[in-house]
Design an enzyme around this catalytic site. Structure first.
Site, mmCIF file in Angstrom:
data_model
loop_
_atom_site.group_PDB
_atom_site.id
_atom_site.type_symbol
_atom_site.label_atom_id
_atom_site.label_comp_id
_atom_site.label_asym_id
_atom_site.label_seq_id
_atom_site.Cartn_x
_atom_site.Cartn_y
_atom_site.Cartn_z
ATOM 1 N N THR A 1 0.242 -1.916 -6.414
ATOM 2 C CA THR A 1 -0.451 -2.209 -5.153
ATOM 3 C C THR A 1 -1.643 -3.125 -5.430
ATOM 4 O OG1 THR A 1 -1.940 -0.331 -5.423
ATOM 5 C CG2 THR A 1 0.114 0.085 -4.234
ATOM 6 N N LEU A 2 -2.338 -3.482 -4.351
ATOM 7 C CA LEU A 2 -3.573 -4.267 -4.447
ATOM 8 C C LEU A 2 -4.557 -3.581 -5.409
ATOM 9 C CD1 LEU A 2 -4.715 -6.806 -2.982
ATOM 10 C CD2 LEU A 2 -5.770 -5.242 -1.335
ATOM 11 N N SER B 1 0.825 -1.218 0.000
ATOM 12 C CA SER B 1 0.000 0.000 0.000
ATOM 13 C C SER B 1 0.852 1.258 0.000
ATOM 14 C CB SER B 1 -0.881 0.044 1.255
ATOM 15 O OG SER B 1 -1.853 -0.970 1.225
ATOM 16 N N ILE B 2 0.436 2.243 -0.779
ATOM 17 C CA ILE B 2 1.097 3.548 -0.732
ATOM 18 C C ILE B 2 1.039 4.075 0.703
ATOM 19 C CG2 ILE B 2 0.929 5.951 -1.511
ATOM 20 C CD1 ILE B 2 0.065 4.867 -4.253
ATOM 21 N N TYR C 1 -8.855 4.295 -16.825
ATOM 22 C CA TYR C 1 -9.015 4.872 -15.482
ATOM 23 C C TYR C 1 -10.456 5.401 -15.311
ATOM 24 C CZ TYR C 1 -7.322 6.751 -11.043
ATOM 25 O OH TYR C 1 -7.122 7.005 -9.710
ATOM 26 N N ASP D 1 -14.795 2.675 7.941
ATOM 27 C CA ASP D 1 -15.284 2.436 6.579
ATOM 28 C C ASP D 1 -15.890 3.760 6.132
ATOM 29 O OD1 ASP D 1 -16.867 1.945 4.347
ATOM 30 O OD2 ASP D 1 -17.530 -0.024 5.044
ATOM 31 N N VAL D 2 -15.232 4.425 5.193
ATOM 32 C CA VAL D 2 -15.655 5.797 4.847
ATOM 33 C C VAL D 2 -17.029 5.875 4.192
ATOM 34 C CG1 VAL D 2 -13.288 6.714 4.725
ATOM 35 C CG2 VAL D 2 -14.392 5.827 2.631
ATOM 36 N N ALA E 1 -13.646 1.998 -6.906
ATOM 37 C CA ALA E 1 -14.662 2.006 -7.968
ATOM 38 C C ALA E 1 -14.921 0.557 -8.333
ATOM 39 C CB ALA E 1 -14.151 2.781 -9.176
ATOM 40 N N LYS F 1 -11.329 11.313 -9.095
ATOM 41 C CA LYS F 1 -10.109 12.037 -8.684
ATOM 42 C C LYS F 1 -10.194 13.517 -9.046
ATOM 43 C CE LYS F 1 -7.541 8.740 -6.803
ATOM 44 N NZ LYS F 1 -7.420 8.647 -5.330
HETATM 45 P P1 NAD Z 1 -4.365 -0.117 -1.700
HETATM 46 O O1 NAD Z 1 -5.314 -1.143 -2.204
HETATM 47 O O2 NAD Z 1 -3.186 -0.578 -0.979
HETATM 48 O O3 NAD Z 1 -5.136 0.953 -0.817
HETATM 49 C C1 NAD Z 1 -6.480 1.294 -1.030
HETATM 50 C C2 NAD Z 1 -7.139 1.372 0.324
HETATM 51 O O4 NAD Z 1 -8.462 1.855 0.211
HETATM 52 C C3 NAD Z 1 -7.202 0.023 1.038
HETATM 53 O O5 NAD Z 1 -6.568 0.109 2.279
HETATM 54 C C4 NAD Z 1 -8.691 -0.174 1.217
HETATM 55 O O6 NAD Z 1 -9.002 -0.851 2.407
HETATM 56 C C5 NAD Z 1 -9.166 1.263 1.251
HETATM 57 N N1 NAD Z 1 -10.605 1.407 1.067
HETATM 58 C C6 NAD Z 1 -11.365 1.089 -0.002
HETATM 59 N N2 NAD Z 1 -12.657 1.332 0.265
HETATM 60 C C7 NAD Z 1 -12.714 1.826 1.525
HETATM 61 C C8 NAD Z 1 -13.768 2.249 2.390
HETATM 62 N N3 NAD Z 1 -15.051 2.195 2.018
HETATM 63 N N4 NAD Z 1 -13.448 2.699 3.633
HETATM 64 C C9 NAD Z 1 -12.169 2.743 4.033
HETATM 65 N N5 NAD Z 1 -11.130 2.349 3.282
HETATM 66 C C10 NAD Z 1 -11.410 1.891 2.035
HETATM 67 O O7 NAD Z 1 -3.960 0.745 -3.003
HETATM 68 P P2 NAD Z 1 -3.070 2.050 -3.202
HETATM 69 O O8 NAD Z 1 -2.656 1.981 -4.619
HETATM 70 O O9 NAD Z 1 -2.051 2.157 -2.142
HETATM 71 O O10 NAD Z 1 -4.136 3.231 -3.074
HETATM 72 C C11 NAD Z 1 -4.032 4.269 -2.127
HETATM 73 C C12 NAD Z 1 -4.367 5.624 -2.764
HETATM 74 O O11 NAD Z 1 -3.366 5.945 -3.730
HETATM 75 C C13 NAD Z 1 -5.698 5.699 -3.494
HETATM 76 O O12 NAD Z 1 -6.270 6.964 -3.294
HETATM 77 C C14 NAD Z 1 -5.279 5.567 -4.945
HETATM 78 O O13 NAD Z 1 -6.229 6.129 -5.811
HETATM 79 C C15 NAD Z 1 -3.995 6.357 -4.914
HETATM 80 N N6 NAD Z 1 -3.073 6.165 -6.036
HETATM 81 C C16 NAD Z 1 -2.642 4.911 -6.391
HETATM 82 C C17 NAD Z 1 -1.742 4.758 -7.448
HETATM 83 C C18 NAD Z 1 -1.262 3.388 -7.874
HETATM 84 O O14 NAD Z 1 -0.758 3.254 -8.989
HETATM 85 N N7 NAD Z 1 -1.353 2.376 -7.052
HETATM 86 C C19 NAD Z 1 -1.274 5.892 -8.132
HETATM 87 C C20 NAD Z 1 -1.734 7.156 -7.746
HETATM 88 C C21 NAD Z 1 -2.632 7.281 -6.694
HETATM 89 O O1 0WE Z 2 -6.265 5.001 -8.105
HETATM 90 C C1 0WE Z 2 -5.828 3.946 -8.520
HETATM 91 C C2 0WE Z 2 -6.539 2.644 -8.231
HETATM 92 C C3 0WE Z 2 -7.962 2.847 -7.834
HETATM 93 C C4 0WE Z 2 -8.829 1.631 -7.828
HETATM 94 C C5 0WE Z 2 -8.436 0.371 -8.240
HETATM 95 C C6 0WE Z 2 -9.334 -0.685 -8.195
HETATM 96 C C7 0WE Z 2 -8.999 -2.058 -8.687
HETATM 97 C C8 0WE Z 2 -9.867 -3.141 -8.067
HETATM 98 C C9 0WE Z 2 -10.115 1.812 -7.407
HETATM 99 N N1 0WE Z 2 -11.011 0.804 -7.368
HETATM 100 C C10 0WE Z 2 -10.641 -0.430 -7.742
HETATM 101 N N2 0WE Z 2 -11.584 -1.428 -7.699
HETATM 102 C C11 0WE Z 2 -11.286 -2.729 -7.899
HETATM 103 O O2 0WE Z 2 -12.184 -3.593 -7.895
HETATM 104 N N3 0WE Z 2 -4.701 3.962 -9.292
HETATM 105 C C12 0WE Z 2 -4.122 5.222 -9.665
HETATM 106 C C13 0WE Z 2 -4.076 2.736 -9.836
HETATM 107 C C14 0WE Z 2 -4.632 2.540 -11.204
HETATM 108 O O3 0WE Z 2 -5.860 2.019 -11.386
HETATM 109 C C15 0WE Z 2 -6.105 2.003 -12.747
HETATM 110 C C16 0WE Z 2 -4.986 2.535 -13.423
HETATM 111 C C17 0WE Z 2 -4.038 2.888 -12.425
HETATM 112 C C18 0WE Z 2 -2.711 3.518 -12.642
HETATM 113 C C19 0WE Z 2 -7.225 1.583 -13.436
HETATM 114 C C20 0WE Z 2 -7.212 1.655 -14.831
HETATM 115 C C21 0WE Z 2 -6.125 2.179 -15.509
HETATM 116 C C22 0WE Z 2 -5.004 2.624 -14.808
#
Ligand code: NAD
Ligand code: 0WE
Length: 265
Positions: free
Chosen positions: A194-195, A18-19, A156, A65-66, A96, A163
């Protein structure tokens, strides 16, 4: 020890990838006391395990849970009781429907649109409101965003719209809280494995493109995203609010984008 004596809350740790975990480590390294939240019991197990593996003890763990206002209220009530005032809030979560992250954006359902916006964007407003009574006069609020808020990024889709709402919310929240000295900013991270990125069509290709065309010629790490968030939480960023800071190895500034999108031949 930039955050020595500072306290705050971080939402969004799911596992070691996780970030939010990178952010937790950066905050802790700089001396902050950080409370963590988890979405549900399953996630609590994962966070418990992670803390145990790293021999980290004494971390306040709260359920939030938000999508459920009562858990947000309960979280900040506890924060008030246990911490008094806090110096930072970090929002690091999004969701999403998988179906709304592929295919045509035009096919997004009304419910899917509402749900993604509720969890990924409105939650920042709800959390800021619940945190407000407990925020120190120079506190910082930081959330995570992605380039898809401003540019078309393949697949996306719904998250791009959510976002965009999140980034606009950052600016309006900054206006509301600015007179109190409280700052609100976003960090726009490049792709991280990440997940939430798992199973996304073309994700590996996105990493390859960033490696090839970003000014730094590499992928951003959780650690450097964590350090940027830590900076924005700290007093070193006291003149910075209503901003989106890109931690993407410069990728967003390289206008060409994925060459395949042009299909010139
Ligand atoms: P992650 O799956 O590790 O974290 C996502 C978190 O969201 C999880 O801990 C999950 O439990 C939480 N979550 C989802 N629904 C929720 C709810 N109803 N209540 C409380 N928590 C909830 O993935 P990540 O990639 O570390 O994502 C963290 C943030 O970084 C997100 O805002 C994501 O959009 C952003 N982000 C991710 C990337 C990427 O490439 N992974 C890039 C830019 C921004
Ligand atoms: O913000 C994100 C991830 C957000 C996310 C990812 C998932 C996957 C599993 C939100 N909801 C869900 N729901 C699920 O069921 N990122 C910035 C990472 C990300 O997600 C993408 C990307 C990138 C980069 C989705 C499509 C295309 C590019």
């Amino acid at each position: 020890m930039i955050l020595k004596g500072k306290k705050g809350i971080l939402l969004g740790v799911a596992n070691h990838r996780s970030i939010a975990w990178g952010i937790f480590k950066s905050l802790q390294e700089q001396g902050a006391e950080v409370a963590l939240t988890y979405m549900n019991e399953r996630m609590k197990g994962s966070v418990d395990k992670l803390l145990a593996e790293q021999n980290i003890t004494g971390v306040e763990l709260l359920e939030c849970d938000v999508s459920r206002q009562e858990t947000i209220d309960a979280t900040f009530k506890t924060i008030g009781e246990k911490f008094g005032k806090i110096d930072f809030v970090v929002h690091c979560l999004a969701f999403a429907n998988k179906a709304d992250l592929e295919g045509r954006f035009i096919d997004t359902s009304r419910d899917g649109f509402g749900m993604a916006n509720d969890i990924s964007a409105y939650s920042l407003v709800a959390i800021s409101k619940a945190a407000e009574p407990y925020l120190a006069p120079d506190a910082g609020i930081v959330c995570l965003t992605y380039l898809g808020a401003e540019r078309i990024c393949n697949n996306y889709n719904m998250m791009g719209v959510a976002k965009a709402a999140l980034e606009a919310s950052v600016r309006y929240l900054a206006v509301d809280l600015g007179p109190k000295g409280i700052r609100v900013n976003a960090v726009s991270a490049g792709p991280v494995n990440t997940l939430a990125a798992r199973g996304i069509a073309g994700f590996t290709k996105m990493l390859t493109i960033q490696e090839k065309v970003s000014p730094l010629r590499r992928i951003n790490t959780q650690e450097e995203i964590g350090d940027a968030v830590m900076f924005l939480c700290s007093n070193l960023a006291r003149g910075i609010t209503a901003q989106t800071l890109y931690v993407d190895c410069g990728f967003a500034q390289v206008g060409v984008g994925p060459m395949e999108a042009y299909k010139l031949d």
